[in-house]
Design a protein around this motif. Structure first.
Motif, short mmCIF file in Angstrom:
data_model
loop_
_atom_site.label_atom_id
_atom_site.label_comp_id
_atom_site.label_asym_id
_atom_site.label_seq_id
_atom_site.Cartn_x
_atom_site.Cartn_y
_atom_site.Cartn_z
N VAL A 58 28.24 -38.91 17.34
CA VAL A 58 29.33 -38.31 16.56
C VAL A 58 30.01 -37.20 17.35
O VAL A 58 31.24 -37.14 17.43
N LEU A 59 29.21 -36.33 17.96
CA LEU A 59 29.78 -35.21 18.70
C LEU A 59 30.59 -35.68 19.89
O LEU A 59 31.65 -35.13 20.21
N THR A 60 30.11 -36.73 20.56
CA THR A 60 30.80 -37.25 21.74
C THR A 60 31.95 -38.16 21.36
O THR A 60 32.76 -38.53 22.21
N GLU A 61 32.01 -38.53 20.08
CA GLU A 61 33.02 -39.47 19.59
C GLU A 61 32.90 -40.80 20.31
O GLU A 61 33.87 -41.38 20.79
N GLY A 62 31.68 -41.27 20.38
CA GLY A 62 31.39 -42.54 21.05
C GLY A 62 30.56 -42.30 22.30
O GLY A 62 29.59 -41.57 22.27
N GLY A 63 30.97 -42.90 23.40
CA GLY A 63 30.25 -42.71 24.65
C GLY A 63 29.11 -43.70 24.82
O GLY A 63 28.86 -44.56 23.97
N PHE A 64 28.40 -43.55 25.94
CA PHE A 64 27.39 -44.54 26.32
C PHE A 64 25.96 -44.08 26.09
O PHE A 64 25.03 -44.88 26.13
N ILE A 65 25.74 -42.79 25.84
CA ILE A 65 24.37 -42.29 25.82
C ILE A 65 23.57 -42.85 24.66
O ILE A 65 22.44 -43.34 24.84
N ALA A 66 24.11 -42.82 23.45
CA ALA A 66 23.37 -43.35 22.30
C ALA A 66 23.11 -44.85 22.43
O ALA A 66 21.97 -45.30 22.26
N PRO A 67 24.13 -45.68 22.74
CA PRO A 67 23.85 -47.11 22.93
C PRO A 67 22.84 -47.39 24.03
O PRO A 67 22.01 -48.30 23.91
N MET A 68 22.88 -46.59 25.09
CA MET A 68 21.95 -46.76 26.20
C MET A 68 20.52 -46.48 25.74
O MET A 68 19.59 -47.23 26.06
N ALA A 69 20.34 -45.41 24.99
CA ALA A 69 19.01 -45.07 24.49
C ALA A 69 18.52 -46.11 23.48
O ALA A 69 17.34 -46.47 23.46
N LEU A 70 19.42 -46.60 22.65
CA LEU A 70 19.05 -47.61 21.66
C LEU A 70 18.61 -48.92 22.31
O LEU A 70 17.82 -49.67 21.75
N ALA A 71 19.11 -49.17 23.53
CA ALA A 71 18.73 -50.40 24.23
C ALA A 71 17.24 -50.45 24.54
O ALA A 71 16.68 -51.52 24.75
N ALA A 72 16.59 -49.29 24.53
CA ALA A 72 15.15 -49.23 24.80
C ALA A 72 14.33 -49.28 23.51
O ALA A 72 13.11 -49.25 23.55
N ILE A 73 15.01 -49.38 22.37
CA ILE A 73 14.36 -49.43 21.07
C ILE A 73 14.46 -50.84 20.52
O ILE A 73 15.54 -51.45 20.59
N PRO A 74 13.39 -51.41 19.97
CA PRO A 74 13.46 -52.77 19.41
C PRO A 74 14.60 -52.90 18.40
O PRO A 74 14.88 -51.97 17.64
N GLN A 75 15.25 -54.06 18.40
CA GLN A 75 16.41 -54.27 17.55
C GLN A 75 16.10 -54.03 16.08
O GLN A 75 16.94 -53.52 15.33
#
Length: 376
Positions: free
Chosen positions: A324-341
């Motif tokens: 939310v703070l970044t208004e998107g970006g790659f950090i959250a999706p990147m971290a989620l990629a290491a978490i089971p779907q």
């Protein structure tokens, strides 16, 4: 130009990042080579001696353009950095092929600085897996003089950094972190710098103005800063903050035009770290910025025991705040990629069992739904 001592050399405190070079018609893969070369010429003339590029910048063309621009200057007049692109897991078994191609693209026989790129939750296991031979190969290139100084960049959390340092820390000469006065608090920047200090690893900085977010603030926030330093630009405050962190050696700025280049060079013409009252004012502004966009999770974990889906709610809320703070970006999706779907925010069933025990009375189900929608 301010210079910082690193081992037996002096590095310009301002480095030119080549991730946001001027482009043609808004196409990120089409670099305006003439303007980029003019910016390099200006930087060289004003004493900037550190240049940072990477395999994936500008669709793979950044290394090529920087190689052409720097070829005009004596090889010992600049320090060139590039990185192994481990942000893409398909590259993990191609370290030799990629490294050789990078030297070719940059038209050099060695890299002054070379990094494991973007150590994070998604790739830490692969980076540490000896079957890929990445560490061994890069150490061999260092022994052969084709890498003068080996380090790493990181967007991962503290646990990831600790794992990487436990494995390779004694061989790392520098670490490149996303660091700015917002992330000093928001992304545990202070703790990351302290970790590097404990390991005797100097810090390089990326995203000093957080992709431009800190180049302008709310009107009332800018007024507070102008009252303290009337002649300082708002963007310069981000750099002055970093000049106040003694562990920082090089600050990389991804400058997109000549005006940004000239302004940053002016800023780094003198060392003006923040005074105590100035730091307090700046941190107060950070608190205001974070509170406006963040859910106030304290990671008490009461919610976790009541989630029928077994979601790590505090971690998901942490990533939600970042997104939310970044208004998107790659950090959250990147971290989620290491978490089971099945543990992603869209796995929330909206039962609100977690909300019944949340001391902060956070509307967790609404945050999860919003996060899932923002990720689409």
């Amino acid at each position: 130009m301010i210079y910082r001592d690193f081992q037996d050399i002096k590095l310009s405190a301002l480095g030119m990042g080549a991730m946001r070079l001027p482009v043609v018609d808004g196409d990120d893969s089409r670099i305006d080579e003439k303007k980029a070369e003019e910016m390099v010429a200006c930087a060289m003339k004003q004493g900037v001696n550190y240049y940072d590029t990477a395999w994936g910048y500008h669709g793979g063309n950044s290394e090529i353009v920087m190689g052409k621009a720097l070829k005009k200057y004596p090889r010992d007049s600049f320090y060139l950095a590039s990185k192994f692109p481990g942000y893409d897991l398909s590259n993990m078994d191609k370290v030799e092929e990629i490294f050789e191609k990078q030297l070719e693209k940059c038209q050099v026989e060695y890299f002054d600085f070379y990094l494991f790129h973007n150590v994070c939750e998604m790739n830490i296991d692969a980076y540490l897996d000896p079957k890929y031979g990445i560490f061994d190969y890069l150490m061999k290139q260092k022994e052969n003089g084709r890498i003068r100084h080996l380090g790493f960049s990181a967007h991962g959390g503290l646990d990831v950094l600790k794992r990487f340092l436990d494995a390779y820390g004694e061989h790392m000469e520098f670490c490149q972190l996303q660091l700015n006065y917002l992330d000093w608090v928001f992304q545990n920047g202070k703790e990351k710098v302290e970790l590097m200090k404990k390991n005797n690893i100097p810090v390089w900085v990326m995203e000093p103005v957080r992709g431009g977010k800190l180049a302008s603030l709310a009107e009332e926030q800018e007024a507070k800063l102008k009252a303290l330093r009337p002649d300082e630009s708002i963007a310069a405050w981000a750099f002055r903050f970093l000049q106040s962190v003694p562990e920082v050696k090089v600050v990389l700025s991804g400058m997109s035009n000549m005006d940004q280049m000239k302004e940053n060079i002016r800023t780094f013409g003198e060392d003006k770290p923040l005074k105590e009252n100035e730091m307090e004012t700046l941190m107060g502004i950070v608190d205001e910025m974070v509170k406006k966009t963040s859910v106030p999770c304290t990671a008490c974990h009461y919610c976790v025991d009541h989630c029928p889906q077994g979601l790590d709610i505090p971690r998901l809320l942490e990533l939600y705040n970042e997104h939310v703070l970044t208004e998107g970006g790659f950090i959250a999706p990147m971290a989620l990629a290491a978490i089971p779907q099945d543990k992603h925010p869209d796995a929330c069933i909206g039962c609100r069992s977690c909300e019944a025990v949340c001391p902060q009375q956070i509307k967790i189900s609404e945050a999860m739904a919003d996060f899932a929608e923002k990720l689409k």
